[in-house]
Scaffold this motif. Structure first.
Motif, PDB file in Angstrom:
ATOM      1  N   UNK A   1      19.527  38.491  53.359  1.00 21.46           N
ATOM      2  CA  UNK A   1      20.939  38.824  53.485  1.00 21.46           C
ATOM      3  C   UNK A   1      21.697  38.277  52.277  1.00 21.46           C
ATOM      4  N   UNK A   2      22.589  39.098  51.726  1.00 25.08           N
ATOM      5  CA  UNK A   2      23.369  38.668  50.572  1.00 25.08           C
ATOM      6  C   UNK A   2      24.566  37.833  51.008  1.00 25.08           C
ATOM      7  N   UNK A   3      25.328  37.415  50.035  1.00 30.83           N
ATOM      8  CA  UNK A   3      26.506  36.588  50.275  1.00 30.83           C
ATOM      9  C   UNK A   3      27.535  37.298  51.137  1.00 30.83           C
ATOM     10  N   UNK A   4      27.509  38.628  51.158  1.00 33.16           N
ATOM     11  CA  UNK A   4      28.582  39.381  51.818  1.00 33.16           C
ATOM     12  C   UNK A   4      28.141  40.172  53.040  1.00 33.16           C
ATOM     13  N   UNK A   5      26.862  40.389  53.238  1.00 38.99           N
ATOM     14  CA  UNK A   5      26.423  41.271  54.324  1.00 38.99           C
ATOM     15  C   UNK A   5      26.844  40.781  55.699  1.00 38.99           C
ATOM     16  N   UNK A 288      37.728  34.618  51.341  1.00 42.19           N
ATOM     17  CA  UNK A 288      36.433  34.604  50.673  1.00 42.19           C
ATOM     18  C   UNK A 288      36.545  34.481  49.153  1.00 42.19           C
ATOM     19  N   UNK A 289      37.766  34.512  48.635  1.00 42.10           N
ATOM     20  CA  UNK A 289      37.956  34.457  47.186  1.00 42.10           C
ATOM     21  C   UNK A 289      37.497  35.721  46.495  1.00 42.10           C
ATOM     22  N   UNK A 290      37.593  36.849  47.190  1.00 38.52           N
ATOM     23  CA  UNK A 290      37.159  38.138  46.644  1.00 38.52           C
ATOM     24  C   UNK A 290      38.355  38.898  46.073  1.00 38.52           C
ATOM     25  N   UNK A 291      38.326  39.161  44.785  1.00 37.43           N
ATOM     26  CA  UNK A 291      39.324  40.033  44.193  1.00 37.43           C
ATOM     27  C   UNK A 291      38.630  41.299  43.704  1.00 37.43           C
ATOM     28  N   UNK A 292      39.406  42.248  43.194  1.00 38.05           N
ATOM     29  CA  UNK A 292      38.830  43.537  42.804  1.00 38.05           C
ATOM     30  C   UNK A 292      37.835  43.374  41.662  1.00 38.05           C
ATOM     31  N   UNK A 293      38.131  42.497  40.732  1.00 42.18           N
ATOM     32  CA  UNK A 293      37.223  42.293  39.604  1.00 42.18           C
ATOM     33  C   UNK A 293      35.862  41.786  40.076  1.00 42.18           C
ATOM     34  N   UNK A 294      35.852  40.895  41.055  1.00 45.55           N
ATOM     35  CA  UNK A 294      34.597  40.364  41.599  1.00 45.55           C
ATOM     36  C   UNK A 294      33.808  41.455  42.314  1.00 45.55           C
ATOM     37  N   UNK A 295      34.520  42.249  43.115  1.00 44.12           N
ATOM     38  CA  UNK A 295      33.865  43.352  43.832  1.00 44.12           C
ATOM     39  C   UNK A 295      33.295  44.365  42.843  1.00 44.12           C
ATOM     40  N   UNK A 296      34.081  44.694  41.836  1.00 46.57           N
ATOM     41  CA  UNK A 296      33.647  45.681  40.850  1.00 46.57           C
ATOM     42  C   UNK A 296      32.404  45.204  40.106  1.00 46.57           C
ATOM     43  N   UNK A 297      32.372  43.943  39.737  1.00 44.29           N
ATOM     44  CA  UNK A 297      31.210  43.399  39.033  1.00 44.29           C
ATOM     45  C   UNK A 297      29.969  43.448  39.926  1.00 44.29           C
ATOM     46  N   UNK A 371      28.405  49.230  47.744  1.00 47.03           N
ATOM     47  CA  UNK A 371      29.395  48.388  48.408  1.00 47.03           C
ATOM     48  C   UNK A 371      28.897  46.960  48.548  1.00 47.03           C
ATOM     49  N   UNK A 372      29.798  46.084  48.977  1.00 45.31           N
ATOM     50  CA  UNK A 372      29.469  44.673  49.158  1.00 45.31           C
ATOM     51  C   UNK A 372      28.379  44.454  50.196  1.00 45.31           C
ATOM     52  N   UNK A 373      28.256  45.377  51.160  1.00 43.08           N
ATOM     53  CA  UNK A 373      27.244  45.180  52.201  1.00 43.08           C
ATOM     54  C   UNK A 373      25.850  45.636  51.765  1.00 43.08           C
TER      55      UNK A 373
END
Length: 388
Positions: A1-5, A288-297, A371-373
């Motif tokens: 499982x990843x950090x976000x799943x 979670x400290x998630x911004x768009x730049x983090x998600x995009x990366x 996606x993050x999941x």
């Protein structure tokens, strides 16, 4: 499982054995959205009719502020909401003077809702519709620049990220700068919002920006919004009581009044459960400290891992030569393969679906979303070896 799943456990548990590559269309919802829907019910039970005052004074400003911060507009009060972007689009269209000749500039790659509506309106004798082809994309922006300057347009409509390719416009600011002051400039940001880092600060005074929560904002359907340029004095002919909320107890005169901010483009009674879901996702991301730049990366990393797995298979259709991508660093959150025929796309789509790989087929294009999941280590595309 990843950090976000673990944030999406309910959707993942409900879809065991599936590799869901349709998140650009039907995005999984984080678990917090279920609690948000229950909270909406509880708040409605507690406040009944008084909930409207709470929604407009507390909940709506909270979501407006997050969106304004994400888009760097600095103008939360310039946001209006509706159940879908089509309603907001038609409200903008209703500001045009349909008793005179109208000229509209757009592209051949806008989403079905806009495309269907504008093609229907183009049946009217007084509407001249010009559509610029997005392909070849290497000179698309120059061709669109030239088109803007070639005539006087009543409305210019363009996507930030095109739904049928994930190709992304890089120079939105420059495009807007070319448009005449009287032209309404509308950006469809649905595939850009919460996917690509977006800074509208230079053009927020000039553009309408449409988006919603069904895709990358992950709040599900029913919560769409429009950023309205400040100082806008347009009076949508298609209007509802929300557009005058806060003044309902005032005596009415002969003229229909509008809010002085973006709410002048609001409609009427809608279900606010989607707004609760979106607010819950916003709070989760902040926690979670998630911004768009983090998600995009993170998504960019998934895309590269996916392409490497495809390269190892050497499939005759799904390879770099058929991939619609101009810039891997400025691209939407799905990969689109343009194939020889619609029949070939459907055959691949169905073959993958039979093996639990969920994709999306549009004409001669097969789309894979990320996606993050997702966990790149879990990608299994070996079923493609069974289909030459």
């Amino acid at each position: 499982m990843t950090l976000y799943q673990h944030l999406y456990q309910r959707f993942l548990d409900a879809n065991p054995g599936k590799q869901h590559f349709a998140c650009h269309s039907h995005h999984y919802w984080p678990d917090v959205t279920r609690d948000a829907m229950l909270q909406y019910w509880d708040d409605t039970a507690a406040m009944v009719d008084d909930k409207w005052q709470y929604l407009f004074s507390q909940k709506l400003p909270q979501v407006q502020q997050y969106i304004a911060d994400t888009l760097h507009t600095g103008m939360p009060s310039q946001l209006a909401f509706a159940p879908n972007t089509h309603e907001l689009l038609y409200r903008i269209l209703s500001c045009l003077d349909w008793q005179k000749p109208l000229k509209i500039l757009t592209t051949d790659s806008e989403f079905h809702s806009f495309n269907r509506q504008i093609q229907r309106l183009a049946e009217l004798d007084n509407l001249q519709l010009t559509c610029i082809e997005t392909l070849p994309f290497n000179n698309f922006e120059q061709r669109f620049f030239d088109a803007i300057e070639s005539d006087s347009w009543d409305l210019i409509f363009i996507s930030q990220v095109f739904f049928n390719s994930a190709l992304a416009v890089r120079n939105l600011d420059a495009l807007v700068a070319r448009a005449a002051a009287h032209s309404l400039f509308v950006i469809d940001g649905y595939h850009g919002f919460m996917a690509l880092p977006t800074d509208l600060s230079a053009i927020a005074n000039r553009v309408f920006y449409l988006a919603g929560s069904y895709k990358y904002a992950q709040g599900g359907e029913g919560c769409c919004f429009v950023h309205v340029p400040p100082q806008c004095q347009l009076r949508p002919a298609y209007t509802g009581w929300f557009a005058e909320f806060g003044e309902l107890d005032q005596a009415k005169t002969g003229q229909v009044n509008y809010a002085t901010n973006g709410m002048r483009f609001a409609g009427a009674t809608m279900d606010f459960a989607p707004l609760y879901r979106l607010a819950a996702v916003q709070a989760l991301y902040q926690q979670q400290g998630l911004d768009v730049a983090t998600i995009h990366a993170y998504v960019q990393g998934l895309q590269q891992a996916f392409l490497q797995k495809l390269d190892a298979i050497g499939h005759r259709d799904l390879h770099g030569g058929n991939l619609l991508m101009a810039d891997p660093h400025h691209h939407g959150h799905f990969l689109t393969f343009k194939l020889a025929s619609q029949q070939r796309v459907q055959a691949l789509h169905q073959h993958l679906h039979k093996h639990g790989v969920i994709t999306d087929a549009r004409g001669d294009r097969l789309r894979f979303g990320f996606a993050l999941y997702h966990n790149a280590a879990e990608y299994d595309l070996r079923c493609l070896q069974d289909m030459p």
